[in-house]
Design an enzyme around this catalytic site. Structure first.
Site, PDB file in Angstrom:
ATOM      1  N   LEU A 128       0.824  -1.206   0.000  1.00  0.00           N
ATOM      2  CA  LEU A 128       0.000   0.000   0.000  1.00  0.00           C
ATOM      3  C   LEU A 128       0.860   1.260   0.000  1.00  0.00           C
ATOM      4  CD1 LEU A 128      -2.903   0.984   0.036  1.00  0.00           C
ATOM      5  CD2 LEU A 128      -2.824   0.987   2.535  1.00  0.00           C
ATOM      6  N   CYS A 129       2.035   1.201   0.673  1.00  0.00           N
ATOM      7  CA  CYS A 129       2.892   2.382   0.712  1.00  0.00           C
ATOM      8  C   CYS A 129       3.409   2.729  -0.685  1.00  0.00           C
ATOM      9  CB  CYS A 129       4.054   2.154   1.673  1.00  0.00           C
ATOM     10  SG  CYS A 129       5.073   0.716   1.294  1.00  0.00           S
ATOM     11  N   THR A 130       3.704   1.690  -1.487  1.00  0.00           N
ATOM     12  CA  THR A 130       4.171   1.936  -2.856  1.00  0.00           C
ATOM     13  C   THR A 130       3.059   2.540  -3.698  1.00  0.00           C
ATOM     14  OG1 THR A 130       5.738   0.101  -2.722  1.00  0.00           O
ATOM     15  CG2 THR A 130       5.126   0.849  -4.924  1.00  0.00           C
ATOM     16  N   GLU A 167       2.510   6.242  -2.220  1.00  0.00           N
ATOM     17  CA  GLU A 167       3.597   7.223  -2.130  1.00  0.00           C
ATOM     18  C   GLU A 167       4.546   7.229  -3.323  1.00  0.00           C
ATOM     19  OE1 GLU A 167       3.475   9.339   0.231  1.00  0.00           O
ATOM     20  OE2 GLU A 167       1.940   8.364   1.455  1.00  0.00           O
TER      21      GLU A 167
END
Length: 415
Positions: free
Chosen positions: A192-194, A197
């Protein structure tokens, strides 16, 4: 009498064999998509006259380039119904009955009414459930020997781009689908961070639009993956994000592929795998040749390569070994951790396990009222479950899961 060296001694050519094929044999085809259309065409042209087909999907405009039983005017109709009508109109004397419910809606009596089941399914969960159902139908005599009349062979086909496979599963004789779950390629997931962000791929932009932007814009509405309006909204949002980050490759078709987890389909691969599946159906029905033993694979990425291998049974298989699941668990581990293990470990691959013991239910994921009632137990350790009299050390647990037609026995060894 058969004197051919190319066929088994049980094969007796003649009118009786032909009438058995055309008048007696009943075939169930599951799936009427790219592979299913080919299977229906091949099975009807091979002489089988009593066919039923299950598929709950409707026809999309994107299906028409390879699912040749459908036409533009059929968009929006059920695949099974259109395919049944088309086959009956082109193959005289062939009777095809369509069903548009999930395979889990049909009971043992329904499946046992067929002599052969051919699956052209595109998802693992349905294949696991079907495999479990056909094994649960098998009956044994007082000596533990299989009653042959209760066995229904499963012929399973699958394609992925230039790759494909066909296999013959004879319950409790060959390796079953569950035996080979470790070979299944896991679905691609992105952190999810990829996605949020540092997007680098078209898939990151599409997934962001599908998961995050849709939820912000429509918190009360579920994304309809079959709605052109919904899919176009996701595409436009993904394209805007891709342009912002300088990422190329976001298209409407790419968006559909990512959101629906669609694997690229190639018509020639479907045709080849269908031919392999229907050839096995003919062998099973007439004994005209020795059946496959037991897994055929095709690889056409850089040429043409085929191989037939014998996959061995997993002697600890959850379905065909008939053995309980043995888990060694710390007394200080929580019930939640054991459930996560059953879902995440490739040996079990469960979806939403429900667990009951001799003292009653431990956890029920459905319906919501039961889930809420038992939710607090998820954060109790096994030592606490014993102290509160929810679980007795040494008792077996009964596990049910959407992946399986029947329940499984779980033996928890506390250390």
């Amino acid at each position: 009498m058969n004197t051919s060296s190319l066929s088994p001694k049980d094969f007796i050519p003649g009118e009786d064999t032909m009438s058995m094929l055309t008048e007696y044999a009943r075939v169930l085809v599951i799936g009427a998509g790219g592979l299913g259309c080919e299977i229906l065409k091949d099975i009807a042209l091979s002489g089988f006259k009593d066919i039923e087909v299950i598929d709950l999907d409707t026809i999309d405009i994107t299906n028409l380039n390879r699912q040749f039983l459908f036409r533009k005017e059929n968009v929006g109709e059920y695949k099974a119904e259109v395919a049944a009508r088309f086959i009956q109109s082109r193959v005289l004397g062939c009777k095809v009955k369509a069903h548009t419910q999930p395979i889990q809606d049909f009971d043992e009596d329904f499946y046992s009414s067929f002599h052969i089941i051919i699956a052209g399914l595109d998802n693992i969960e349905a294949r696991r459930w079907l495999n479990s159902m056909l094994h649960s139908m098998v009956k044994f005599d007082e000596n533990g020997e299989i009653l042959p009349e209760t066995v229904r062979p499963l012929i399973d086909g699958g394609t992925e781009g230039f790759k494909g496979q066909a296999r013959l599963i004879i319950p409790f004789k060959t390796a079953c689908f569950e035996c080979t779950m470790k070979m299944v390629t896991p679905q691609q997931r992105f952190p999810l961070c990829t996605i949020a962000e540092t997007p680098r791929l078209p898939e990151h932009c599409i997934t962001y639009a599908q998961i995050i932007e849709w939820e912000k814009a429509f918190p009360e509405k579920k994304l309809d993956k079959d709605s052109p309006e919904d899919m176009n909204w996701v595409y436009q949002k993904a394209l805007d994000r891709a342009n912002h980050y300088g990422i190329e490759g976001v298209t409407y078709m790419k968006t559909i592929g990512v959101v629906k987890n669609v694997i690229p389909a190639i018509a020639s691969t479907n045709a080849l795998i269908s031919a392999a599946c229907v050839a096995e159906a003919l062998k099973v029905a007439t004994y005209l040749s020795n059946p496959m033993d037991n897994y055929f694979m095709y690889m056409g990425q850089t040429g043409i390569h085929t191989a037939t291998i014998q996959i061995e049974k997993d002697h600890e298989c959850l379905v065909c070994s008939k053995k309980p699941i043995n888990l060694t668990v710390s007394r200080n581990s929580k019930l939640r951790e054991m459930i996560d293990l059953l879902k995440e470990n490739k040996k079990y691959n469960m979806i939403s396990p429900a667990i009951s013991g001799m003292l009653g239910p431990l956890y029920m994921p459905k319906p919501p009222v039961l889930e809420e009632k038992h939710r607090f137990k998820l954060d109790l350790t096994f030592a606490e479950l014993i102290d509160k009299n929810y679980f007795r050390d040494g008792d077996g647990l009964i596990v049910t899961d959407p992946s399986f037609n029947s329940s499984l026995t779980l033996i928890v060894n506390l250390v």
